[in-house]
Write a protein that holds these residues in place. Structure first.
Motif, mmCIF file in Angstrom:
data_model
loop_
_atom_site.group_PDB
_atom_site.id
_atom_site.type_symbol
_atom_site.label_atom_id
_atom_site.label_comp_id
_atom_site.label_asym_id
_atom_site.label_seq_id
_atom_site.Cartn_x
_atom_site.Cartn_y
_atom_site.Cartn_z
ATOM 1 N N ARG A 96 -7.730 14.671 -1.627
ATOM 2 C CA ARG A 96 -7.587 13.442 -0.752
ATOM 3 C C ARG A 96 -8.336 13.658 0.605
ATOM 4 O O ARG A 96 -8.166 12.661 1.466
ATOM 5 N N MET A 348 2.702 11.982 3.044
ATOM 6 C CA MET A 348 2.061 11.800 1.825
ATOM 7 C C MET A 348 2.970 12.216 0.679
ATOM 8 O O MET A 348 2.942 11.290 -0.341
ATOM 9 N N ASP A 363 -1.471 6.004 -2.672
ATOM 10 C CA ASP A 363 -2.571 5.617 -3.267
ATOM 11 C C ASP A 363 -3.472 4.504 -2.365
ATOM 12 O O ASP A 363 -4.509 4.343 -2.533
ATOM 13 N N GLY A 390 -6.707 10.316 2.021
ATOM 14 C CA GLY A 390 -6.534 8.978 1.146
ATOM 15 C C GLY A 390 -7.639 8.206 1.019
ATOM 16 O O GLY A 390 -8.617 8.103 1.971
#
Length: 450
Positions: A96, A348, A363, A390
């Motif tokens: 990410r 997160m 997401d 992200g």
């Protein structure tokens, strides 16, 4: 106990209003809760692009050596790289992560801090008001409407957080319009969740609400202020109206909020270290995101200044001295950056736990981690490291290190994020004249887009 303000003699009421107008009035309303007068009820967001954005600003600089894996000089995948100790907690989340080096902020003069310029992309300095809105506020206008479009929290020493529970150094809703950070978790909890609380918190919430109503009624009385005072008092009165509107909107979704309100424990009233309040403020910030109260959260660790304290981590040094030491391989800064990284992991993991659409809230979330001091204290801003967490359904590249050439400013990053939420424009807070000197390109940073 509330003073019976409406029962005061005319002269005393006039002096009371004049004092309020000249004093703390500027910290109410839109400057504490920007955009709340235009906020909507909780509702699902639009598809495509991030639905929420978090800015985490650590003061005293962000040395690239504390985040770039050893041996990496050029852009490439992080898959086989080992993250440095200061950000090792992010290892499970490498897919990410995008570590970016080579943006600049020379035009912001970030020596001790760029202050509002760090998120505004313009020259900033201590005591200088913002010259334009900052990226976090602009995003709050573009993202799906929420009860509270933008929330700012600031972390500092206990002494500073108690003495100045609200300060404004990083965010702004426009030229000369600073947005204040919340640093006392008790005050913020009362504001967000006081209406659904019990015991002393509920009493304090009702007392504050009663005071706002009484002063609002007092303000409606004519003939108490001169024309000059009325103009100064206008924003203050609007602040009370906005606060009342926020209370009403929060009250309408009280059953929903009960599912997300953090548990109040001893850390709120009796913190042993400043990090107790740092942690509770983070919990409140996360809960405001998970509950849908807000979709833009700005975290100021060090509150955008040259101060800051982390005694709860075993760091005895504090304040300005922390900026006068090299960060790479420094045990003090390893502790502070590891603490930041654990906070990022908590954000997160918490957002990952909440379903959203066909995936989770994480997401659809972008986290921007950087510093209001570029790479270090007393810097010229030639390199402004940033970490993005992200990819927002594949919009942003992730799982990689991106090395830029140092010729594009942080404004280009902000313009790119705005593009991702549907706001067109090739530049952010930078005129063509300034761009000729400080930006080698135009439009979004293609290097970070998938």
């Amino acid at each position: 106990r509330l003073s019976p303000l409406l029962d005061l003699p005319m002269m005393t009421r006039r002096k009371t209003l004049q004092s309020l107008a000249a004093g703390f009035g500027a910290t109410l309303g839109s400057s504490l809760f920007p955009g709340i007068s235009n906020a909507a009820s909780l509702k699902p967001g639009v598809s495509g692009g991030p639905k929420r954005v978090i800015f985490f600003m650590q003061n005293q600089g962000f040395e690239p050596g504390t985040c770039i894996p050893d041996g990496m000089r050029n852009s490439g995948s992080l898959a086989k790289a080992k993250l440095p100790d200061p950000i090792a907690a992010l290892e499970p989340f490498k897919e990410r992560l995008n570590i970016i080096s080579g943006l600049h902020g020379i035009h912001t003069s970030p020596s001790h801090s760029a202050f509002f310029g760090a998120l505004g992309g313009y020259r900033g300095s201590d005591g200088v008001p913002p010259s334009a809105a900052t990226i976090d506020y602009e995003l709050s206008k573009a993202l799906p409407e929420t009860l509270l479009p933008h929330l700012c929290i600031g972390m500092d020493s206990l002494e500073n957080m108690k003495g100045k529970p609200t300060v404004a150094n990083l965010s702004a809703s426009g030229a000369g319009q600073p947005i204040f950070m919340h640093s006392n978790p008790n005050h913020l909890y009362q504001t967000l969740y006081g209406g659904i609380s019990q015991g002393e918190i509920r009493k304090q919430h009702e007392a504050r609400s009663g005071m706002l109503d009484r002063i609002g009624e007092l303000a409606s009385k004519g003939g108490l202020l001169s024309e000059g005072d009325k103009r100064r008092y206008g924003e203050f009165v609007q602040g009370f109206d906005d606060m009342s509107g926020l209370r009403e909107r929060l009250g309408k979704v009280s059953d929903h909020l009960r599912n997300f309100a953090p548990k109040v424990d001893a850390r709120y009233q009796s913190p042993e270290f400043e990090t107790d309040w740092h942690d509770t403020l983070l919990d409140l910030g996360i809960s405001s995101l998970k509950s849908g109260i807000t979709n833009v959260l700005t975290i100021g660790s060090g509150r955008g200044e040259i101060f800051g304290s982390w005694k709860g981590l075993g760091v005895e040094q504090q304040g300005h001295n922390l900026g006068h030491m090299t960060q790479k391989d420094n045990p003090i800064w390893i502790k502070i950056r590891q603490y930041n990284s654990r906070m990022l992991v908590k954000i997160m993991e918490e957002l990952e736990s909440v379903p959203e659409g066909s995936g989770t809230m994480m997401d659809n979330t972008l986290i921007v981690y950087t510093s209001n001091n570029a790479d270090k204290q007393h810097t010229n801003g030639a390199n402004w490291p940033v970490m993005l967490l992200g990819n927002c359904d594949g919009i942003f590249k992730s799982g990689c290190f991106t090395q830029l050439d140092g010729k594009r400013p942080i404004n280009a990053l902000y313009a790119t994020i705005l593009r991702s939420v549907g706001v067109s424009g090739d530049r952010f807070n930078m005129s063509d004249k300034m761009a000729k000197k400080f930006d080698s390109g135009s439009g979004p940073l293609k290097e970070i887009l998938a």
